[in-house]
Design an enzyme around this catalytic site. Structure first.
Site, PDB file in Angstrom:
ATOM      1  N   ARG A 252      39.165  39.964  37.768  1.00  0.00           N
ATOM      2  CA  ARG A 252      38.459  38.706  38.022  1.00  0.00           C
ATOM      3  C   ARG A 252      39.057  37.501  37.299  1.00  0.00           C
ATOM      4  NH1 ARG A 252      33.526  42.111  37.094  1.00  0.00           N
ATOM      5  NH2 ARG A 252      32.732  42.669  39.157  1.00  0.00           N
ATOM      6  N   PHE A 373      32.329  37.775  46.840  1.00  0.00           N
ATOM      7  CA  PHE A 373      33.081  39.023  46.676  1.00  0.00           C
ATOM      8  C   PHE A 373      33.504  39.282  45.227  1.00  0.00           C
ATOM      9  CE2 PHE A 373      36.524  36.403  46.216  1.00  0.00           C
ATOM     10  CZ  PHE A 373      37.608  36.501  47.057  1.00  0.00           C
ATOM     11  N   GLU A 374      33.960  40.524  44.987  1.00  0.00           N
ATOM     12  CA  GLU A 374      34.313  41.021  43.652  1.00  0.00           C
ATOM     13  C   GLU A 374      33.128  40.914  42.682  1.00  0.00           C
ATOM     14  OE1 GLU A 374      38.084  40.382  41.846  1.00  0.00           O
ATOM     15  OE2 GLU A 374      39.020  39.782  43.710  1.00  0.00           O
ATOM     16  N   GLY A 375      31.948  41.182  43.196  1.00  0.00           N
ATOM     17  CA  GLY A 375      30.725  41.102  42.410  1.00  0.00           C
ATOM     18  C   GLY A 375      30.045  39.768  42.637  1.00  0.00           C
TER      19      GLY A 375
END
Length: 545
Positions: A252, A373-375
């Site tokens: 991230r 996205f990505e959490g």
């Protein structure tokens, strides 16, 4: 004094910029409009990306990669971020798709898969999300059953919204497997697998027709009795949840530089328009309100760059560092402020920004996926605040332990009593998280509005640390434009300080029902809307006849 990470020597930076130059030329001449319109990245574009080494940026040299550290990877992301579809394709491949092999794979797994993944001969994808499970990864239904001869697992299930799903040859797949516990019972736990398309039983649906990042491939994946050799278990059987979180947490941090790179380009284009577009007999850049918009956007970009590179420096400066908290902060701040900045640019561009004949509206569509996205940012806000509270509670346990043995810890106890005495007799008391069990910590997981405020406090504190550290470094070593950086850092800290005060006031006044806090009103409104299944205020035209 705050120290901004220094992880690259002069020669390394020169080599890095030499690597960046051809990548910048490629992206400067890229036809992003056609990629967006056709919703596909042409094969010749992928070939150039392969030749530039973009698919193996963090893969070790022994496997054919460039072995870039986090800081160098973040610098490349500044450039690749200029095209959302290409950026997502690359990130899906190496930030999450093959990352599990890098951080949890055996030597044999790395030797088998990384060389072809490094060159882009094979693409990778990360397969976690399912129709019934998104952020709640523990609720996945895809299953993997060990064969009678214990030589392979049989994989069954479906995954949705898989980036690179229709292009990838290698997948990191998460599935439930029966695991024997220490008590002798059998429980279904998540296990990570390396799955090849060539194993059989792997099919994908058509590409999704998306709002933004349209050129990237996103589709459903189906596993129908797919045989997966036992040697393709990634990490430990039953340890897949930890593998998934480590993968997501490790990637991230680069979102900050990726967003900043795209925003630098968009801001430049918008300013060029503002300097040539005339209204009321003068360029619109001459209007104070427009200049302030540009200034505020620059401050946000400076902050996301600073936080991202500080986090990358932390990752590079320590052996096996845990920078998941910092990376989550970067992701939240960068994604949310990118959306705001793109919207402001379109406001300045006016009607021009709204037309599909120009590239600007694409930036807006591409940016909308970032908080999702990505959490999702909502989940990450809970993660940040609960992680902080957990650390604080550990400290508090240590305090209690020492107080129970005062003779062994008389220096500590004396210091604590002195601080309490000073606090009691001061006109302005202090509030430290580890010294009081605050009312919001009762049933803390359910106090999500307050946890979000606590997270916003942490984000601003980290942002202030990063910009002050970066600006201090620039002033100390006499970098070009260091005076401008000073103003950027001061402006960020001024605004962050205002937000901090507001959020801390809201947190500390939680029990004061007379305070200016609308939380209870919003909670009541939300509860009523759930009962009525939507907005139900009476029409303005309605009358009681």
């Amino acid at each position: 004094m705050l120290i901004f990470p220094e992880v690259c020597e002069k020669e390394e930076l020169a080599e890095l910029e030499a690597m960046v130059e051809p990548i910048e030329r490629f992206f400067d001449n890229l036809d992003s409009t056609s990629i967006d319109r056709e919703a596909k990245i042409p094969a010749d574009v992928l070939d150039v990306m392969k030749s530039l080494g973009l698919f193996g940026l963090q893969i070790p040299e022994e496997y054919g990669g460039l072995n870039l550290n986090a800081t160098k990877y973040a610098r490349i992301a500044e450039v690749t971020g200029r095209d959302g579809a290409l950026s997502v394709t690359l990130a899906a491949h190496q930030s999450i798709g093959l990352k599990g092999i890098l951080i949890a794979g055996t030597k044999e797994q790395q030797e088998k898969y990384l060389p072809r993944l490094a060159t882009g001969e094979q693409l990778a994808a990360f397969c976690l999300t399912e129709p019934s499970s998104g952020s709640d990864a523990a609720s996945i239904q895809t299953s993997a059953t060990l064969s009678v001869d214990q030589k392979h697992y049989t994989l069954n299930g479906s995954k949705i919204w898989i980036s690179n799903g229709g292009l990838a040859d290698v997948f990191t797949v998460f599935a439930k497997t029966p695991v024997k516990t220490d008590l002798g019972t059998i429980e279904n736990k998540i296990t990570a697998f390396i799955v090849e398309r060539g194993f059989g039983g792997v099919t994908n649906g058509p590409p999704e027709d998306k709002l933004g990042i349209r050129g990237s491939n996103t589709c459903e994946l189906h596993f129908d009795n797919t045989p997966v050799p036992v040697e393709n278990v990634l990490g430990e059987v039953g340890g897949g949840f930890k593998v998934a979180m480590n993968i997501l947490n490790s990637g991230r941090f680069s979102m900050g530089t990726s967003c900043a790179g795209a925003l630098r380009k968009l801001l430049g284009q918008t300013m060029e328009h503002a300097m040539t577009r005339k209204q009321f007999a003068k360029e619109i850049i001459e209007f104070e309100l427009i200049r302030q918009k540009f200034a505020k956007m620059a401050v946000s970009i400076y902050a996301m760059e600073s936080m991202s590179y500080m986090t990358a420096g932390i990752i590079d400066s320590y052996q096996k560092p845990d920078a998941s908290l910092e990376a989550a902060i970067v992701k939240i701040y960068s994604s949310e402020n990118t959306w705001l900045i793109v919207s402001e640019c379109l406001q300045i561009l006016g009607g021009l920004g709204y037309m599909k004949d120009y590239p600007y509206e694409r930036y807006l569509r591409d940016a909308r996926i970032l908080p999702i996205f990505e959490g999702t940012n909502e989940i990450l806000r809970m993660y940040i605040s609960l992680t902080g509270i957990d650390s604080a509670s550990s400290y508090y346990k240590d305090v209690v332990s020492k107080l129970n043995s005062p003779m062994k810890n008389f220096l500590f106890v004396g210091k604590l009593l002195r601080e309490r005495y000073q606090e009691k007799n001061s006109k302005k008391s202090t509030w430290l998280l580890y010294e009081h069990v605050h009312p919001i910590l009762q049933g803390v997981v359910d106090k999500q509005v307050h946890l979000a405020r606590l997270t916003d406090v942490v984000i601003d504190l980290y942002g202030m640390t990063a910009v002050l550290s970066r600006a201090s470094r620039s002033l100390a070593i006499g970098l070009p434009h260091n005076e401008h950086e000073k103003f950027l850092a001061q402006a960020f800290c001024y605004e962050a300080g205002r937000r901090l005060k507001l959020n801390l006031d809201e947190l500390t006044l939680y029990e004061d029902k007379t305070s200016d806090n609308a939380d209870e009103l919003y909670r009541h409104i939300g509860d009523e809307m759930v009962k009525e299944k939507g907005y139900f205020a009476t029409s303005c035209l309605q009358r009681n006849w």
